[in-house]
Design a protein around this motif. Sequence first.
Motif, PDB file in Angstrom:
ATOM      1  N   GLN A 326       0.862  -1.259   0.002  1.00 43.25           N
ATOM      2  CA  GLN A 326      -0.082  -0.129   0.038  1.00 43.25           C
ATOM      3  C   GLN A 326       0.920   1.278  -0.010  1.00 43.25           C
ATOM      4  O   GLN A 326       0.579   2.228  -0.659  1.00 43.25           O
ATOM      5  CB  GLN A 326      -0.810   0.182   1.298  1.00 43.25           C
ATOM      6  N   SER A 330       1.388   4.194  -3.116  1.00 43.60           N
ATOM      7  CA  SER A 330       1.159   5.519  -3.229  1.00 43.60           C
ATOM      8  C   SER A 330       2.221   6.395  -3.794  1.00 43.60           C
ATOM      9  O   SER A 330       2.318   7.572  -4.131  1.00 43.60           O
ATOM     10  CB  SER A 330       0.950   6.035  -1.685  1.00 43.60           C
ATOM     11  N   GLU A 331       3.269   5.694  -4.071  1.00 44.55           N
ATOM     12  CA  GLU A 331       4.504   6.280  -4.798  1.00 44.55           C
ATOM     13  C   GLU A 331       4.425   6.086  -6.452  1.00 44.55           C
ATOM     14  O   GLU A 331       4.993   6.804  -7.103  1.00 44.55           O
ATOM     15  CB  GLU A 331       6.016   5.546  -4.267  1.00 44.55           C
TER      16      GLU A 331
END
Length: 336
Positions: A326, A330-331
């Motif tokens: 997760q 997000s990167e």
Amino acid sequence: MDFRDRAKQAKTLAGKLARERLCNLNYSLDVLQAFDHVNNADSDSGAIPLGVVLMDVAWQISGNIPSEKDLAVAFFPINSFFQGTVYQDDLLDSLSAEKPRTLVKNLGMSTSLIMGNVLYCEALVSLINMHKNDKIIDKLLKSAERLVRYVMDSEIVRRNHTGKILPFEEFLRIWRRLTPNRICIEIGGILGNSDEKEIQILTEIGANISLTRRILKEINEMYGLKGPLKEKLPNKPPPLPVTLAFELSTSLEKNKLEEAIKRYSSMDSAIVTHDVATKEIELLIDIVAKYNSINTALKIHRGIINETRELIAQISNSEHRDVLTQILGSEVLNTS
């Protein structure tokens, strides 16, 4: 409660513990107000404290689950050290600047210097007091010593390349080290007595995440999304896309680029005209466009993401794999 919520609570508590300690040690009101200036701004950011999440995962690899207070106490010295660098960095950036950075402008140079020193000392003292076992304390201190060496070395290299191209190899070396991720993982692993092999894998994951965040930040700087590029160049090396274009350029282009960066970094912003500034910046933008180096930076970013996915697959606990996946997700930019 998931890892992110636990991390937020632990970081908030670490800030409260720091302020309580400063109060109990009878520091002056000026010190407390200066501390609040940085701590409150940090608390209000709303960002997930990645370092605390990684510390929590590292601790739980052993099967032991720390409380939010355990995490806060363990994060206290790390948080104090990096908050201390906020004051010191602004002070250093203000020494040769025509206008002081906001923090120095509000607090003054002497207070900024004192706050950096106070928080560095409190970080060291809290490490020594963190555990009763001398062998554990020795491990904690060695981890902290490595962090300090990495940060100081990286800052010297970075500042020595103001007005110069920062080589790609140095970029990778600096941003794998100039992060709290490593020490958070190491301390979590030490206090949890976790498997050293998995801690090493997690350390590589933390370093890679630091790199991915920095690459995206420097791409954003190139686009002006992190503030005008012309305001950043006098205090730091050009963004990564400029480095990547430089490495592909001809000898003549290299000379022109180096001269432009050097000229711009030494300009007096109070008297430089808009046309002169624009001319120098346009040279950087043109070379980046010619060699499509923003796309190259994104390819490097994707490569690190894929490498990190492979590392996450080696983590034994499925819940830990999920939270790391997760974080990594997000990167990722939608660039396919």
